[in-house]
Design an enzyme around this catalytic site. Structure first.
Site, PDB file in Angstrom:
ATOM      1  N   ARG A  15     -89.980  -5.281 -25.724  1.00 25.47           N
ATOM      2  CA  ARG A  15     -90.775  -4.464 -24.830  1.00 25.47           C
ATOM      3  C   ARG A  15     -89.743  -3.707 -23.901  1.00 25.47           C
ATOM      4  NH1 ARG A  15     -91.413  -2.808 -19.658  1.00 25.47           N
ATOM      5  NH2 ARG A  15     -90.661  -4.901 -19.169  1.00 25.47           N
ATOM      6  N   ASP A  16     -89.162  -4.229 -23.088  1.00 23.63           N
ATOM      7  CA  ASP A  16     -88.352  -3.387 -21.985  1.00 23.63           C
ATOM      8  C   ASP A  16     -87.280  -2.716 -22.898  1.00 23.63           C
ATOM      9  OD1 ASP A  16     -87.461  -2.387 -19.775  1.00 23.63           O
ATOM     10  OD2 ASP A  16     -87.023  -4.180 -18.530  1.00 23.63           O
ATOM     11  N   HIS A 207     -84.474 -10.281 -13.064  1.00 27.60           N
ATOM     12  CA  HIS A 207     -84.628  -9.399 -14.060  1.00 27.60           C
ATOM     13  C   HIS A 207     -83.407  -8.290 -13.872  1.00 27.60           C
ATOM     14  CE1 HIS A 207     -87.218  -6.740 -16.777  1.00 27.60           C
ATOM     15  NE2 HIS A 207     -86.543  -5.763 -16.249  1.00 27.60           N
ATOM     16  N   HIS A 209     -81.063  -5.129 -14.771  1.00 23.61           N
ATOM     17  CA  HIS A 209     -80.529  -3.894 -15.564  1.00 23.61           C
ATOM     18  C   HIS A 209     -79.110  -3.880 -15.384  1.00 23.61           C
ATOM     19  CE1 HIS A 209     -84.252  -2.376 -17.500  1.00 23.61           C
ATOM     20  NE2 HIS A 209     -84.728  -3.035 -16.650  1.00 23.61           N
ATOM     21  N   CYS A 240     -86.029   2.173 -18.350  1.00 27.98           N
ATOM     22  CA  CYS A 240     -87.534   2.467 -18.003  1.00 27.98           C
ATOM     23  C   CYS A 240     -87.789   3.799 -18.213  1.00 27.98           C
ATOM     24  CB  CYS A 240     -87.645   1.901 -16.587  1.00 27.98           C
ATOM     25  SG  CYS A 240     -89.441   2.406 -15.951  1.00 27.98           S
ATOM     26  N   ASN A 249     -81.340  -3.780 -19.874  1.00 28.22           N
ATOM     27  CA  ASN A 249     -81.012  -5.163 -19.194  1.00 28.22           C
ATOM     28  C   ASN A 249     -79.746  -5.451 -19.515  1.00 28.22           C
ATOM     29  OD1 ASN A 249     -84.291  -4.804 -20.255  1.00 28.22           O
ATOM     30  ND2 ASN A 249     -84.245  -6.029 -18.450  1.00 28.22           N
TER      31      ASN A 249
HETATM   32  C1  HMG Z   1    -101.303   2.234 -15.042  1.00 22.72           C
HETATM   33  C2  HMG Z   1    -101.838   3.295 -15.961  1.00 22.72           C
HETATM   34  C3  HMG Z   1    -102.528   3.319 -17.251  1.00 22.72           C
HETATM   35  C4  HMG Z   1    -102.437   4.281 -14.907  1.00 22.72           C
HETATM   36  O1  HMG Z   1    -102.676   5.771 -15.539  1.00 22.72           O
HETATM   37  P1  HMG Z   1    -103.620   6.710 -15.060  1.00 22.72           P
HETATM   38  O2  HMG Z   1    -103.492   7.984 -15.654  1.00 22.72           O
HETATM   39  O3  HMG Z   1    -103.682   6.827 -13.599  1.00 22.72           O
HETATM   40  O4  HMG Z   1    -105.206   6.071 -15.562  1.00 22.72           O
HETATM   41  P2  HMG Z   1    -106.463   6.437 -16.135  1.00 22.72           P
HETATM   42  O5  HMG Z   1    -107.333   5.108 -15.876  1.00 22.72           O
HETATM   43  O6  HMG Z   1    -107.058   7.739 -15.464  1.00 22.72           O
HETATM   44  O7  HMG Z   1    -106.029   6.320 -17.833  1.00 22.72           O
HETATM   45  C5  HMG Z   1    -105.505   7.687 -18.374  1.00 22.72           C
HETATM   46  C6  HMG Z   1    -105.643   7.382 -19.732  1.00 22.72           C
HETATM   47  O8  HMG Z   1    -105.104   6.302 -20.171  1.00 22.72           O
HETATM   48  C7  HMG Z   1    -105.885   5.302 -20.735  1.00 22.72           C
HETATM   49  N1  HMG Z   1    -105.662   3.974 -20.253  1.00 22.72           N
HETATM   50  C8  HMG Z   1    -105.571   3.591 -19.148  1.00 22.72           C
HETATM   51  N2  HMG Z   1    -105.171   2.309 -19.284  1.00 22.72           N
HETATM   52  C9  HMG Z   1    -104.999   1.829 -20.561  1.00 22.72           C
HETATM   53  C10 HMG Z   1    -104.354   0.779 -21.191  1.00 22.72           C
HETATM   54  N3  HMG Z   1    -104.210  -0.264 -20.743  1.00 22.72           N
HETATM   55  N4  HMG Z   1    -104.141   0.945 -22.579  1.00 22.72           N
HETATM   56  C11 HMG Z   1    -104.496   1.929 -23.190  1.00 22.72           C
HETATM   57  N5  HMG Z   1    -104.939   3.142 -22.487  1.00 22.72           N
HETATM   58  C12 HMG Z   1    -105.115   3.165 -21.198  1.00 22.72           C
HETATM   59  C13 HMG Z   1    -107.358   5.634 -20.329  1.00 22.72           C
HETATM   60  O9  HMG Z   1    -108.239   5.274 -21.073  1.00 22.72           O
HETATM   61  C14 HMG Z   1    -107.169   7.302 -20.253  1.00 22.72           C
HETATM   62  O10 HMG Z   1    -107.043   7.822 -21.385  1.00 22.72           O
HETATM   63  P3  HMG Z   1    -107.918   9.493 -21.601  1.00 22.72           P
HETATM   64  O11 HMG Z   1    -109.276   9.093 -21.002  1.00 22.72           O
HETATM   65  O12 HMG Z   1    -106.902  10.418 -20.748  1.00 22.72           O
HETATM   66  O13 HMG Z   1    -107.889   9.601 -22.998  1.00 22.72           O
HETATM   67  C15 HMG Z   1    -100.477   4.310 -16.449  1.00 22.72           C
HETATM   68  O14 HMG Z   1     -99.737   4.741 -15.288  1.00 22.72           O
HETATM   69  C16 HMG Z   1     -99.487   3.382 -17.525  1.00 22.72           C
HETATM   70  O15 HMG Z   1    -100.039   3.132 -18.311  1.00 22.72           O
HETATM   71  N6  HMG Z   1     -98.365   3.245 -16.932  1.00 22.72           N
HETATM   72  C17 HMG Z   1     -97.443   2.355 -17.376  1.00 22.72           C
HETATM   73  C18 HMG Z   1     -95.993   2.684 -17.196  1.00 22.72           C
HETATM   74  C19 HMG Z   1     -95.231   1.896 -18.037  1.00 22.72           C
HETATM   75  O16 HMG Z   1     -95.277   1.068 -18.978  1.00 22.72           O
HETATM   76  N7  HMG Z   1     -93.915   1.764 -17.422  1.00 22.72           N
HETATM   77  C20 HMG Z   1     -92.817   0.957 -18.128  1.00 22.72           C
HETATM   78  C21 HMG Z   1     -93.086  -0.801 -17.892  1.00 22.72           C
HETATM   79  S1  HMG Z   1     -92.830  -1.237 -15.999  1.00 22.72           S
HETATM   80  C22 HMG Z   1     -90.978  -1.422 -16.286  1.00 22.72           C
HETATM   81  O17 HMG Z   1     -90.483  -1.141 -17.094  1.00 22.72           O
HETATM   82  C23 HMG Z   1     -90.369  -2.340 -15.197  1.00 22.72           C
HETATM   83  C24 HMG Z   1     -90.221  -3.665 -15.498  1.00 22.72           C
HETATM   84  C25 HMG Z   1     -91.618  -4.496 -15.673  1.00 22.72           C
HETATM   85  O18 HMG Z   1     -89.449  -3.730 -16.863  1.00 22.72           O
HETATM   86  C26 HMG Z   1     -89.173  -4.480 -14.534  1.00 22.72           C
HETATM   87  C27 HMG Z   1     -88.227  -3.566 -14.102  1.00 22.72           C
HETATM   88  O19 HMG Z   1     -87.417  -3.377 -14.729  1.00 22.72           O
HETATM   89  O20 HMG Z   1     -88.546  -3.101 -12.885  1.00 22.72           O
END
Ligand code: HMG
Length: 302
Positions: A15-16, A207, A209, A240, A249
Site C-alpha cells: 500500500r504505502d 511509522h 519515512h 505519499c 518508508n
Molecule cells: C477521502 C476522499 C475520498 C475525499 O474526497 P472528496 O473528493 O472530498 O470526496 P467525495 O465524497 O466528494 O468523493 C469524490 C469522488 O470519489 C468517490 N469516492 C469517495 N470515497 C471513495 C472511496 N472510499 N472509494 C472509491 N471512491 C470513492 C466518490 O464517489 C466521488 O466520485 P465521483 O462522484 O466524483 O465519481 C479523498 O480525499 C481520498 O480518497 N483521499 C485519499 C488520499 C490517500 O489515499 N492518500 C494516501 C494515503 S495516506 C498516507 O499515505 C499517509 C499514511 C497513512 O501512510 C501515514 C503517513 O505516512 O503519514
C-alpha cells in the site's frame, strides 16, 4: 529502559510502498508481492487502500488484490478506509483490519483527505462503529506527527489530541507517522513519551519515512520509549502523493538486520525479504533503497 524481546513488523509496501508509483502496476504483481511477504513470515501486511481512484489511481484495484491473495489465518491483512464507502468495500473483501487515517496537521488533512481534522474525525466515527460491529480490528494513523510539508514542525499536543480522538473511537492500534521523515531521535522520543502517557505503548506503532536517513535512529528511540510495533517497506519503497519529495518508508531489510543485531525477534525471514526486495526493485526498474538489502544480495551473489 530495557528493549523488548520481540517486535511486530507491519509490512506496508503493497500500500504505502506502491501508492505513489507513476505507472500502474498490474494487480498480479501486487498479489505476488503480498503472497511472498506472507511466506516470509509477516503477521501484518498493509495490502490495499479503498480510497477514491481519482485521488490515488494506483490503489484502484484493491478489491482484485484482496480477493487474489493467498491468506493465512493468523496474518492480518489491513486496508485503508477514509469513509463508509471504503469501509463497505473493505468488508466485502473480508479485510482483517481497517485503517482510518487522520493528520496532526490541518493543512495536510485538507490536502490528503479534503477536510479538516475535526471533519475527518466525524467521518471516521461511523467507520469505527461499523468496524467494531463487524468484529474487525481498527487502526488509526496520525500523519505528520513529526512535521508537515505545508505547516512545518507539528506541536506535540496536536499529535496527542488526535491520538486521544482515535482512542475514543476505539482504535486497537494507533500509528505515530512521520510522513515526510523529518523526525530526529530526540523529538521522536518526546512525541512517543507524550503519546504513551495516554495510551498503552503496546498499542502504538512507529511509522517512519526515511527521507532524511533518520528512520533507524528513530526506531531505536521508539524502542527505548517502549514501542514494539514498526511499519516498514521492502526495498524502502514508497512515498505519499500528497507529500512531495518525501521518500519511502524505512526499508524492511534494514530494520530486520538491526533487530537481529539487537537480539529482538521479528518472526520474519530476512533472507527471503532480501530476495523480495531485489525482485520488486527489478520489476520497478530501479535499485533497492535498502542498504542491508544491497549488501546481503551482493554477499549472496558472491
Ligand atoms: C477521502 C476522499 C475520498 C475525499 O474526497 P472528496 O473528493 O472530498 O470526496 P467525495 O465524497 O466528494 O468523493 C469524490 C469522488 O470519489 C468517490 N469516492 C469517495 N470515497 C471513495 C472511496 N472510499 N472509494 C472509491 N471512491 C470513492 C466518490 O464517489 C466521488 O466520485 P465521483 O462522484 O466524483 O465519481 C479523498 O480525499 C481520498 O480518497 N483521499 C485519499 C488520499 C490517500 O489515499 N492518500 C494516501 C494515503 S495516506 C498516507 O499515505 C499517509 C499514511 C497513512 O501512510 C501515514 C503517513 O505516512 O503519514
Amino acid at each position: 529502559m530495557s528493549l523488548p524481546d520481540r517486535v511486530k513488523i507491519v509490512e506496508v509496501s503493497p500500500r504505502d510502498g506502491l501508492q505513489n508509483e507513476k505507472g500502474i502496476i498490474a494487480a498480479a504483481v501486487k498479489i505476488e508481492l503480498i503472497d511472498r511477504l506472507t511466506s516470509a513470515g509477516f503477521q501484518n501486511i498493509e495490502a490495499a487502500s479503498f480510497v477514491s481512484p481519482k485521488w490515488v489511481p494506483q490503489m484502484a484495484d484493491g478489491a482484485e488484490v484482496m480477493l487474489g491473495i493467498q491468506r493465512l489465518p493468523d496474518t492480518i491483512y489491513s486496508v485503508l478506509t477514509p469513509n463508509m464507502r471504503g469501509f463497505n468495500d473493505a468488508l466485502a473483501v473480508r479485510a482483517d483490519e481497517v485503517v482510518i487515517f487522520g493528520s496532526a496537521s490541518e493543512a495536510f488533512s485538507q490536502k490528503n483527505i479534503n477536510c479538516s481534522i475535526a471533519e475527518s474525525i466525524a467521518r471516521f466515527e461511523p467507520v469505527a462503529q461499523a468496524a467494531k460491529a463487524a468484529g474487525l480490528r481498527l487502526r488509526g494513523s496520525i500523519s505528520c506527527s513529526l512535521g508537515c510539508p505545508y505547516q512545518g514542525e507539528t506541536p506535540i499536543q496536536s499529535v496527542v489530541d488526535v491520538a486521544q480522538r482515535f482512542l475514543a473511537l476505539g482504535c486497537d492500534e494507533i500509528d505515530v507517522a512521520d510522513t515526510i521523515g523529518v523526525g530526529t531521535p530526540k523529538r521522536v522520543r518526546q512525541v512517543m513519551d507524550a503519546v504513551t502517557r495516554i495510551i498503552d505503548p503496546a498499542r502504538i506503532s512507529g511509522h517512519f519515512h526515511d527521507t532524511y536517513g533518520q528512520s533507524l535512529a528513530n526506531i531505536l528511540a521508539s524502542l527505548e520509549a517502549g514501542i514494539s510495533i514498526f511499519h516498514t517497506s521492502v526495498a524502502g519503497l514508497g512515498g505519499c502523493p500528497y507529500a512531495k519529495g518525501a521518500t519511502g518508508n524505512v526499508a524492511t531489510e534494514d530494520v530486520l538486520f538491526m533487530m537481529d543485531g539487537l537480539d529482538i525477534e521479528t518472526g520474519v525471514d530476512l533472507n527471503e525479504v532480501v530476495d523480495i526486495g531485489m525482485w520488486i526493485s527489478a520489476h520497478l526498474g530501479r535499485k533497492t533503497a535498502s542498504r542491508a538489502g544491497s549488501a546481503l544480495a551482493a554477499r549472496k551473489a558472491a
